[in-house]
Design an enzyme around this catalytic site. Sequence first.
Site, short mmCIF file in Angstrom:
data_model
loop_
_atom_site.label_atom_id
_atom_site.label_comp_id
_atom_site.label_asym_id
_atom_site.label_seq_id
_atom_site.Cartn_x
_atom_site.Cartn_y
_atom_site.Cartn_z
N LYS A 80 89.02 48.26 42.29
CA LYS A 80 89.16 47.65 43.61
C LYS A 80 90.43 46.82 43.58
O LYS A 80 90.71 46.16 42.57
CB LYS A 80 87.97 46.76 43.94
CG LYS A 80 86.70 47.53 44.17
CD LYS A 80 85.61 46.59 44.66
CE LYS A 80 84.24 47.21 44.46
NZ LYS A 80 83.18 46.24 44.28
N ARG B 56 89.74 40.14 37.90
CA ARG B 56 88.37 39.76 37.61
C ARG B 56 88.10 40.14 36.16
O ARG B 56 88.29 41.29 35.76
CB ARG B 56 87.41 40.53 38.51
CG ARG B 56 85.99 40.16 38.24
CD ARG B 56 85.05 40.99 39.06
NE ARG B 56 83.72 40.44 38.95
CZ ARG B 56 82.69 40.91 39.62
NH1 ARG B 56 82.84 41.90 40.46
NH2 ARG B 56 81.50 40.37 39.46
N HIS C 187 78.55 36.52 37.94
CA HIS C 187 78.79 36.45 39.39
C HIS C 187 79.41 35.11 39.80
O HIS C 187 79.29 34.68 40.95
CB HIS C 187 77.48 36.66 40.20
CG HIS C 187 76.99 38.07 40.19
ND1 HIS C 187 75.66 38.41 40.06
CD2 HIS C 187 77.65 39.25 40.27
CE1 HIS C 187 75.53 39.73 40.07
NE2 HIS C 187 76.73 40.26 40.18
N ASN D 244 74.36 45.46 44.15
CA ASN D 244 73.86 46.40 43.15
C ASN D 244 73.55 45.65 41.86
O ASN D 244 72.54 45.87 41.22
CB ASN D 244 74.88 47.52 42.94
CG ASN D 244 74.26 48.66 42.18
OD1 ASN D 244 73.11 49.04 42.42
ND2 ASN D 244 74.98 49.19 41.22
N GLY D 245 74.45 44.74 41.48
CA GLY D 245 74.13 43.72 40.48
C GLY D 245 73.56 42.53 41.25
O GLY D 245 74.02 42.27 42.37
N ARG E 244 69.56 48.08 36.93
CA ARG E 244 69.21 47.27 35.76
C ARG E 244 67.83 46.65 35.95
O ARG E 244 67.45 46.28 37.05
CB ARG E 244 70.25 46.16 35.57
CG ARG E 244 71.57 46.68 35.05
CD ARG E 244 72.64 45.60 35.07
NE ARG E 244 73.61 45.83 36.11
CZ ARG E 244 74.52 44.95 36.54
NH1 ARG E 244 74.58 43.75 35.99
NH2 ARG E 244 75.36 45.24 37.48
N MET F 66 70.00 50.60 48.45
CA MET F 66 68.96 49.96 49.27
C MET F 66 68.87 50.57 50.66
O MET F 66 67.77 50.67 51.22
CB MET F 66 69.24 48.45 49.35
CG MET F 66 68.21 47.65 50.10
SD MET F 66 66.54 47.78 49.40
CE MET F 66 66.55 46.44 48.22
N GLY G 255 75.98 42.80 49.11
CA GLY G 255 75.59 43.94 49.95
C GLY G 255 74.21 43.87 50.56
O GLY G 255 74.04 44.03 51.77
P1 AMP Z 1 77.28 45.36 46.52
O1 AMP Z 1 77.08 45.63 45.06
O2 AMP Z 1 77.41 43.91 46.87
O3 AMP Z 1 78.37 46.21 47.13
O4 AMP Z 1 75.93 45.83 47.25
C1 AMP Z 1 75.50 47.16 47.20
C2 AMP Z 1 74.06 47.23 47.73
O5 AMP Z 1 74.02 46.73 49.07
C3 AMP Z 1 73.52 48.64 47.77
O6 AMP Z 1 72.18 48.67 47.31
C4 AMP Z 1 73.54 48.96 49.26
O7 AMP Z 1 72.58 49.90 49.61
C5 AMP Z 1 73.22 47.60 49.84
N1 AMP Z 1 73.56 47.54 51.26
C6 AMP Z 1 74.77 47.68 51.85
N2 AMP Z 1 74.65 47.66 53.19
C7 AMP Z 1 73.33 47.53 53.46
C8 AMP Z 1 72.54 47.46 54.67
N3 AMP Z 1 73.10 47.53 55.87
N4 AMP Z 1 71.21 47.32 54.54
C9 AMP Z 1 70.61 47.25 53.33
N5 AMP Z 1 71.29 47.32 52.16
C10 AMP Z 1 72.63 47.45 52.22
#
Ligand code: AMP
Length: 394
Positions: free
Chosen positions: A16, A92, A180, A210-211, A240, A283, A327
């Site tokens: 990223k 990071r 984090h 995800n984490g 995890r 999710m 997320g």
């Molecule tokens: P991240 O690691 O912060 O990018 O978060 C990823 C997680 O956020 C994954 O499990 C996605 O399915 C979840 N996520 C993203 N958008 C949504 C949403 N609108 N509703 C529920 N879960 C979400």
Amino acid sequence: MSEAILVLNAGSSSLKFAVYGGASGALVPVLRGKVAGIGTAAVFSARDGVGAAVPEADLLQIAPEIGHDALIPLLLAWIAGNGVRITSAGHRVVHGGRAHAGPAKVSADLLEELEALVPLAPLHQPHNLDAIRSVAAFAPELPQVACFDTSFHRTQDRLAQLFALPREMSEAGILRYGFHGLSYDYIAGRLPEALGARAEGRVIVAHLGNGASMCAMRGRQSVATSMGFTALDGLMMGQRCGALDPGVVLYLMQQKGMSAEAVGHVLYEKSGLAGVSGMTNDMTVLQASDSAEAREAIALFCYRAAGELAQLVAAIDGLDAIVFTAGIGENSAEVRAMICDRLGWLGVTLDMQANAANATRISAAGSAVAVLVIPTDEEAVIAAATHRLGTDLG
Ligand code: AMP
């Protein structure tokens, strides 16, 4: 040509990046993007400063099988081709060990020190350090800054960092480091505008992506956190397992004959939402499913999150506010409601309409505990730190 700071977050199969310009004094993102699927089917995507997708024709053209080493020089050249001169790069870095309570300028000595921490974060640290080396190989004079996920937690008391292991093991560095931290740092910076004077009180931030982890803060500093020696501890996550009776690991190895590598694969890749649902770590997909396994995975995620939060309340002697981020925390009204539903005894009441709308304040007017949703921005923290440690922006 405008001058800017490059922010890189290198993972095992993704890179990223964000580019922050500072023409008006404040740092603002002018480009953000990602290469996913590195090593197998790499795909590049990018957005400009106002969030509009960069058109396909203007994107960096990369071979699907490109590796990290080849990618970074191409990315730097592509950024330059967009009229931006990079004056420093911030990275990071997942592990800064015991010593680093803040970001550090990259030097040969620092790289050697961080290399020694690879065994503590074997899935992340090597990629973070490789990105630093790739940038240095392409642009040796470019100042680089390492920003650690562990730094924010170095304010914790000794008790919060200790495992109940023999002293010599703790002295050898088997401690709860926490992760984090860049996300928590960002949220801590947003608290005053969101909470006023209460920002300095007892706040638990739930980084649910995800984490996933939680951090209990007081005075906007970390007092305790759910992740420990590795990013495996604490909450149930996408893949995890989170906190687990260590006896399970012994059983799998001693009775089931699994190798350390095979157990590691189960705990890091095959557990969590993916393992319990038997479907996916995503999710959004689980929420859209009506299978009993998907519902159970979400229910366990929320049960475990509420339990971890309650445990952290004891570390800060009560609770003034909860902040959901990342997320799932930012987007899933269902998960927030299911977690908060278990926290009524702490004085948590949600405003269901505000929650459904992902509003900033989602607690009901009479709730003893304020509940907020604040989008995190780890890149902004890295850009600011990189700027602080000696970059001149034109
Ligand atoms: P991240 O690691 O912060 O990018 O978060 C990823 C997680 O956020 C994954 O499990 C996605 O399915 C979840 N996520 C993203 N958008 C949504 C949403 N609108 N509703 C529920 N879960 C979400």
